[in-house]
Enzyme design. Structure first.
Site, PDB file in Angstrom:
ATOM      1  N   ASP A 273      -2.410  -6.325  -3.709  1.00 26.39           N
ATOM      2  CA  ASP A 273      -1.270  -6.637  -4.569  1.00 26.39           C
ATOM      3  C   ASP A 273      -0.299  -7.543  -3.796  1.00 26.39           C
ATOM      4  O   ASP A 273      -0.214  -7.462  -2.570  1.00 26.39           O
ATOM      5  CB  ASP A 273      -0.602  -5.302  -4.939  1.00 26.39           C
ATOM      6  CG  ASP A 273       0.691  -5.487  -5.702  1.00 26.39           C
ATOM      7  OD1 ASP A 273       0.770  -6.414  -6.517  1.00 26.39           O
ATOM      8  OD2 ASP A 273       1.616  -4.678  -5.475  1.00 26.39           O
TER       9      ASP A 273
ATOM     10  N   ASP B  99       3.387  -8.378  -4.626  1.00 24.56           N
ATOM     11  CA  ASP B  99       4.769  -7.894  -4.442  1.00 24.56           C
ATOM     12  C   ASP B  99       4.751  -6.440  -4.006  1.00 24.56           C
ATOM     13  O   ASP B  99       4.323  -5.573  -4.749  1.00 24.56           O
ATOM     14  CB  ASP B  99       5.561  -8.032  -5.738  1.00 24.56           C
ATOM     15  CG  ASP B  99       5.614  -9.473  -6.169  1.00 24.56           C
ATOM     16  OD1 ASP B  99       5.928 -10.320  -5.325  1.00 24.56           O
ATOM     17  OD2 ASP B  99       5.309  -9.764  -7.344  1.00 24.56           O
TER      18      ASP B  99
ATOM     19  N   ASP C 274       1.300  -0.830  -4.159  1.00 28.66           N
ATOM     20  CA  ASP C 274       2.383   0.144  -4.010  1.00 28.66           C
ATOM     21  C   ASP C 274       2.707   0.878  -5.309  1.00 28.66           C
ATOM     22  O   ASP C 274       3.497   1.823  -5.304  1.00 28.66           O
ATOM     23  CB  ASP C 274       3.654  -0.543  -3.491  1.00 28.66           C
ATOM     24  CG  ASP C 274       4.130  -1.630  -4.433  1.00 28.66           C
ATOM     25  OD1 ASP C 274       3.282  -2.422  -4.905  1.00 28.66           O
ATOM     26  OD2 ASP C 274       5.334  -1.688  -4.715  1.00 28.66           O
TER      27      ASP C 274
END
Lengths: 179, 179
Positions: free
Chosen positions: A6, A8, A137
């Site tokens: 991922d 960001d 996240d």
């Protein structure tokens, strides 16, 4: 082996970028220090009445492309590639895509090099992207399919409650990646 | 069932957009009529000495977002969605991504609506995108993985020599989609 990462959170430090811009633009408002962030979406940690101000930060032109890289992330990705892993950046654009789509590409070029551009996969739904692992996240990742990848949680203050098999930071990734 | 649909070719009429702009911008140069196009990449059909002029057309700001839709394509996609197929737009950006990335999103919003944006998957490598079918005008589609999808060739003058199980236009798609 495909490792999806991922953008960001694990790579581009959205949280740091947000907080610094927030404090600079709205010094009169309260702020939430990084280690006290509790929710995945930053807007949910701030009072409802500040929603427009919060969103104005990351909807703004330049926000995404100027995010600082997470310490150790760029080096780790380059090492993973050198080790022979098929690393791809798997990122979901905002619904208000106007600034972030192009800026995500610019960010990757700036920090990982022009050649890394071909590793970008932009998709709102990450479950339709193939891979052995997805480092992300976000606590729970849903989509149209049952994901093929195992979710490795990128460790953040706001996802401490989440139960997953593996939890990773760029300080411990060598221990987590013991396949 | 996921049906991946390529953007340029089956949906956005790159060829028509290119030819019209070419004739308008370089009226003194020869042009290749649509039905005489022989190669997948338009640049390969024009003499080497015209390469810079050819590329200047599709690298230009506004080219991608102003492409006309292929006749029947927008209607067909909407019907496929209504029929319950999980339609996604699977598109590979130019390496010179600066204009086309954002403009591909704008094109989808303009012709298919804001809500269709979430169906876009932008990836240089389409083999890592999951789906039962990929409708694409490119003769051979390679990438890092063995694709999960069956390639349905979107029928174009420049891919007549290609042998595939299914060949589709927006005039015959109902016959091709007999699963």
């Amino acid at each position: 082996m495909i490792i999806l990462v991922d953008q960001d959170g694990p790579l581009a430090d959205f949280e740091k970028g947000f907080l610094e811009t927030w404090r600079a633009q709205f010094p009169e408002e309260r702020f939430i220090p990084l280690n006290q962030r509790k929710t995945f979406y930053v807007r949910d940690d701030y009072p409802e009445k500040l929603r427009d101000k919060v969103e104005s930060i990351y909807f703004a032109s330049g926000f995404y492309q100027n995010l600082p890289p997470v310490a150790g992330s760029v080096e780790a990705l380059k090492i993973l590639v050198e080790l022979g892993y098929d690393v791809r950046i798997c990122t979901s654009p905002l619904s208000r895509y106007e600034n972030c789509v192009l800026e995500k590409y610019r960010w990757v070029e700036k920090h990982l090099g022009r050649d890394f551009i071909k590793r970008i996969v932009l998709s709102k739904d990450k479950t339709i992207v193939r891979g052995s692992f997805l480092i992300d996240d976000k606590p729970i990742i849903k989509g149209g399919e049952t994901a093929e990848w195992e979710h490795i949680l990128y460790d953040c203050p706001y996802n401490q409650e989440v139960k997953v098999k593996r939890r990773l930071t760029w300080a411990n990734w060598r221990e987590v990646f013991t396949f």
